[in-house]
Structures are given as C-alpha cells and as structure tokens.
Design a protein around this motif. Structure first.
Motif, short mmCIF file in Angstrom:
data_model
loop_
_atom_site.label_atom_id
_atom_site.label_comp_id
_atom_site.label_asym_id
_atom_site.label_seq_id
_atom_site.Cartn_x
_atom_site.Cartn_y
_atom_site.Cartn_z
N ILE A 12 0.85 -1.21 0.00
CA ILE A 12 0.00 0.00 0.00
C ILE A 12 0.88 1.25 0.00
O ILE A 12 0.44 2.33 0.36
CB ILE A 12 -0.98 0.02 1.20
N ALA A 84 -3.41 -1.40 -5.06
CA ALA A 84 -2.66 -1.44 -3.80
C ALA A 84 -3.48 -2.22 -2.78
O ALA A 84 -4.71 -2.16 -2.79
CB ALA A 84 -2.42 -0.03 -3.28
N THR A 86 -5.18 -5.37 -0.69
CA THR A 86 -5.79 -6.67 -0.95
C THR A 86 -6.96 -6.53 -1.92
O THR A 86 -7.88 -5.74 -1.66
CB THR A 86 -6.27 -7.29 0.39
N ILE A 89 -11.20 -5.85 -1.45
CA ILE A 89 -11.49 -5.06 -0.24
C ILE A 89 -11.65 -3.62 -0.74
O ILE A 89 -10.64 -2.96 -1.04
CB ILE A 89 -10.34 -5.12 0.80
N SER A 90 -12.88 -3.16 -0.91
CA SER A 90 -13.17 -1.87 -1.56
C SER A 90 -12.44 -1.76 -2.89
O SER A 90 -12.00 -0.68 -3.29
CB SER A 90 -12.76 -0.67 -0.67
N ASP A 91 -12.26 -2.85 -3.56
CA ASP A 91 -11.57 -2.95 -4.85
C ASP A 91 -12.26 -4.02 -5.67
O ASP A 91 -12.93 -4.88 -5.10
CB ASP A 91 -10.10 -3.37 -4.63
N SER A 114 -3.10 -4.59 3.74
CA SER A 114 -4.42 -4.01 3.52
C SER A 114 -4.48 -2.78 4.43
O SER A 114 -4.17 -2.88 5.63
CB SER A 114 -5.54 -4.98 3.89
N ALA A 115 -4.87 -1.64 3.86
CA ALA A 115 -4.85 -0.39 4.64
C ALA A 115 -5.77 -0.50 5.86
O ALA A 115 -5.44 0.00 6.94
CB ALA A 115 -5.28 0.77 3.75
N PHE A 135 -15.68 3.08 2.01
CA PHE A 135 -15.92 4.51 1.82
C PHE A 135 -17.36 4.84 2.24
O PHE A 135 -18.28 4.12 1.89
CB PHE A 135 -15.75 4.89 0.35
N TYR A 156 -12.61 4.05 4.97
CA TYR A 156 -11.67 4.65 4.03
C TYR A 156 -12.19 6.04 3.69
O TYR A 156 -13.40 6.27 3.66
CB TYR A 156 -11.61 3.84 2.73
N GLU A 157 -11.28 6.97 3.43
CA GLU A 157 -11.74 8.27 2.99
C GLU A 157 -10.74 8.92 2.04
O GLU A 157 -9.54 8.70 2.15
CB GLU A 157 -12.03 9.19 4.19
N LEU A 185 -0.04 5.42 5.16
CA LEU A 185 0.56 4.25 5.81
C LEU A 185 1.69 3.66 4.95
O LEU A 185 1.54 3.54 3.73
CB LEU A 185 -0.51 3.19 6.06
N LYS A 187 4.32 4.90 4.02
CA LYS A 187 5.01 5.83 3.11
C LYS A 187 5.83 6.86 3.90
O LYS A 187 5.76 6.91 5.13
CB LYS A 187 4.00 6.55 2.22
N GLU A 213 -3.42 9.49 1.51
CA GLU A 213 -4.50 8.50 1.64
C GLU A 213 -4.82 8.30 3.12
O GLU A 213 -3.93 8.35 3.97
CB GLU A 213 -4.06 7.19 1.02
N PHE A 214 -6.11 8.05 3.39
CA PHE A 214 -6.57 8.03 4.78
C PHE A 214 -7.38 6.79 5.13
O PHE A 214 -8.24 6.36 4.35
CB PHE A 214 -7.49 9.22 5.07
N VAL A 215 -7.13 6.30 6.33
CA VAL A 215 -8.08 5.37 6.97
C VAL A 215 -8.48 6.03 8.29
O VAL A 215 -7.62 6.56 9.01
CB VAL A 215 -7.45 3.99 7.25
N1 SAM Z 1 -7.92 -2.92 -1.30
C1 SAM Z 1 -7.19 -1.88 -0.65
C2 SAM Z 1 -6.65 -2.39 0.68
O1 SAM Z 1 -6.75 -3.57 0.96
O2 SAM Z 1 -6.06 -1.60 1.42
C3 SAM Z 1 -8.03 -0.63 -0.48
C4 SAM Z 1 -8.49 -0.05 -1.78
S1 SAM Z 1 -9.44 1.39 -1.63
C5 SAM Z 1 -9.92 1.65 -3.30
C6 SAM Z 1 -8.24 2.64 -1.45
C7 SAM Z 1 -8.34 3.35 -0.12
O3 SAM Z 1 -7.62 2.64 0.86
C8 SAM Z 1 -7.74 4.75 -0.11
O4 SAM Z 1 -8.64 5.71 -0.61
C9 SAM Z 1 -7.47 4.94 1.36
O5 SAM Z 1 -8.65 5.27 2.05
C10 SAM Z 1 -7.02 3.53 1.75
N2 SAM Z 1 -5.56 3.42 1.62
C11 SAM Z 1 -4.87 2.77 0.66
N3 SAM Z 1 -3.55 2.89 0.87
C12 SAM Z 1 -3.39 3.62 1.97
C13 SAM Z 1 -2.27 4.11 2.71
N4 SAM Z 1 -1.02 3.85 2.30
N5 SAM Z 1 -2.50 4.83 3.82
C14 SAM Z 1 -3.75 5.11 4.24
N6 SAM Z 1 -4.85 4.69 3.58
C15 SAM Z 1 -4.67 3.95 2.47
#
Ligand code: SAM
Length: 271
Positions: A12, A84, A86, A89-91, A114-115, A135, A156-157, A185, A187, A213-215
């Motif tokens: 991620i 990025a 898994t 999961i929202s993908d 997974s975030a 989301f 997620y946001e 996360l 990074k 990116e935010f959780v």
């Molecule tokens: N399937 C992915 C997973 O397992 O983490 C999530 C996919 S979803 C489309 C993408 C969202 O995950 C981002 O908008 C953010 O909310 C979260 N996300 C992904 N990478 C992140 C990171 N490095 N730090 C924080 N949030 C992250």
C-alpha cells in the motif's frame, strides 16, 4: 487440470512489503489480472517480472472475468492484484472470485498488506470485533446512527472529503468519541494519531495533513441496552413517516422503552 485463481495482496506504499510468496506467485502466474495494468507493471518491473497482464477493473469486471474464467478452465493460473493492498477489499475482484467458486475452481488467497487492517492494528482499540464500512457514500453519511456500535468502525476516505467526514462524525458522535487517523501508511509522510473527535478538525488543519491516503478508525460507542437498541431501530423507521412525538410514543408502545427517553433521541435526530 484447471488453473488456480490467486488473490494476491500487494504493497500500500512501501514496495518492501511485498511478501516473497506474493512475488513468487506473480512470477509463476500465466496471467496477472490487474485493476490498472500500468500501476501493476511498476510493481512487476520492481521485481523483474515480465508477466502477461490483463485489465480487470470496476467497469469491465464481468467481461474480463469471463475471459479469465475461460483461461482458468483451460488450465492457466491467474494472479489477481489491485492497485494497492488486498483485492476485493473496496476494490474489484469479488465478482470473479464468486464466479470461480460457482465453477468449482480453486481460489487461493496470498495475504499481505491491507490499509484497513494496518490502520486497525495501529489503533489500539481493544475489541473482540470491528466493523469495516469502506468509503462512506453520501447515503451512508445520512444514516450515521448505523455506525453507533459498541465496537470500532474502520472507514476509508479520500483526501478531499476527509475533513467533511470528520466534521459529520463529530456532529453525530460528539466531542468525546475517539478517532484514529491513519495517513499515508507505510510511506514517507506516514502518520497515525489517536485523538478525541473534538480535536480531529484541528489536527487535519495542520500543514499537509489533508494530503495523501486516509483510513479513519472510529472508537467504539457505549454498549446499549438491547431493548434501547431495538427501540432506536424502530424509532428510526417511524421517524421517516411521523413527527418526533408520535414516533416516540409508538416505538415506546412497541418496545417498552420509556417514551421520554425515546422522545429525547427523536428530537436530536430530526434536528
Ligand atoms: N484494497 C485496498 C486495501 O486492501 O487496502 C483498499 C483499496 S481502496 C480503493 C483505497 C483506499 O484505501 C484509499 O482511498 C485509502 O482510504 C485507503 N488506503 C490505501 N492505501 C493507503 C495508505 N497507504 N494509507 C492510508 N490509507 C490507504
């Protein structure tokens, strides 16, 4: 012999989070199905993998899935990755996985980043369970009481909506509810901060704090009396059709919870 569908988690943010097993599976797969082939080729190139890639994203999941199922039936091994984290999961991915199960094909997860799990593990909320809601759509934002549960809730946001979502959480759950903001996360500018909701807008106002990116992990609410929880559910339905006093009176009759208590809740909700 039919092939195997591997669901492969990818980093991620930090490429070093690729597990040796995930790299091996990506290297040996006949096809790598990617949410975005350009994004995944960067990861594949990092590991020196020159795989055959196929796009499988939200807009072509059915058609692309059909072709991948045919390949699996004919014996090809398929590795599914998202941009990025898994897959599924929202993908995209769940439709293909469900179809593979229906056809009796082998589905194997290759777990990893997974975030949601990363943020939850760093939240420090001690609980036996948690809720993942992905989301928050506008529809869900209008029914935040569904998130008023006695366990943590992981969201997620997007960066351009994080402040608005935090403001909605503050308004609904009050200043004392706890929140963990996990940003970027794994990074360079990674931050994980736990605070009262009252302090969250101020935290986000800091320099560059709304970038990336935010959780969000909302802390658990109070355990409600079972009768009150049911009364609130009934009240919510009645409030869609009746004024607060009528809805409180009827839900009190149905559930036995005092009308006064329900009226106070109803007034807050219709405010
Ligand atoms: N399937 C992915 C997973 O397992 O983490 C999530 C996919 S979803 C489309 C993408 C969202 O995950 C981002 O908008 C953010 O909310 C979260 N996300 C992904 N990478 C992140 C990171 N490095 N730090 C924080 N949030 C992250």
């Amino acid at each position: 012999m039919t092939g195997t569908l591997y669901i492969v988690a990818t980093p991620i943010g930090n490429l070093a989070d690729s597990s040796p097993r995930s790299v091996e599976i990506l290297r040996s797969a006949d096809i790598v199905a990617c949410e975005d082939t350009r994004t995944s080729r960067t990861l594949l190139a990092h590991h020196g993998i020159n795989a055959r890639t196929v796009a499988l994203h939200a807009h072509n999941e059915r058609e692309a899935g059909e072709k991948l199922l045919r390949a699996l039936r004919e014996g090809s091994n398929v590795a599914l990755v998202s941009d990025a984290g898994t897959p599924a999961i929202s993908d995209p991915g769940a439709l293909l996985v469900a179809a593979a199960h229906r056809e009796g094909l082998r589905v194997i997860p290759v777990p990893g980043p997974s975030a949601a799990i990363a943020a939850y593990s760093a939240s420090g909320f001690a609980a036996d369970s948690f809720q993942f809601v992905g989301f928050l759509s506008n529809r869900k934002k209008n029914s935040l009481e569904e998130l008023d549960v006695p366990w943590p809730v992981v969201l997620y946001e997007a960066p351009h909506r994080v402040l608005e979502t935090v403001a909605a959480l503050l308004e609904h759950f009050g200043p004392e509810r706890e929140l963990v903001i996990a940003r970027e996360l794994t990074k360079k500018f990674e931050e994980v901060a736990r605070m009262r909701l009252a302090d969250a807008p101020g935290w986000l106002a800091g320099a560059h704090r709304q970038d990336g990116e935010f959780v969000l992990v909302l802390g658990p609410g109070e355990q409600k009396r079972p009768a009150l929880a049911e009364a609130e559910r009934v009240l919510g339905i009645l409030l869609e059709h009746l004024p607060a006093s009528e809805a409180a009176k009827l839900s009190s009759k149905i559930t036995g919870v005092p009308k006064k208590e329900l009226y106070a809740i109803a007034v807050k909700r219709v405010k």
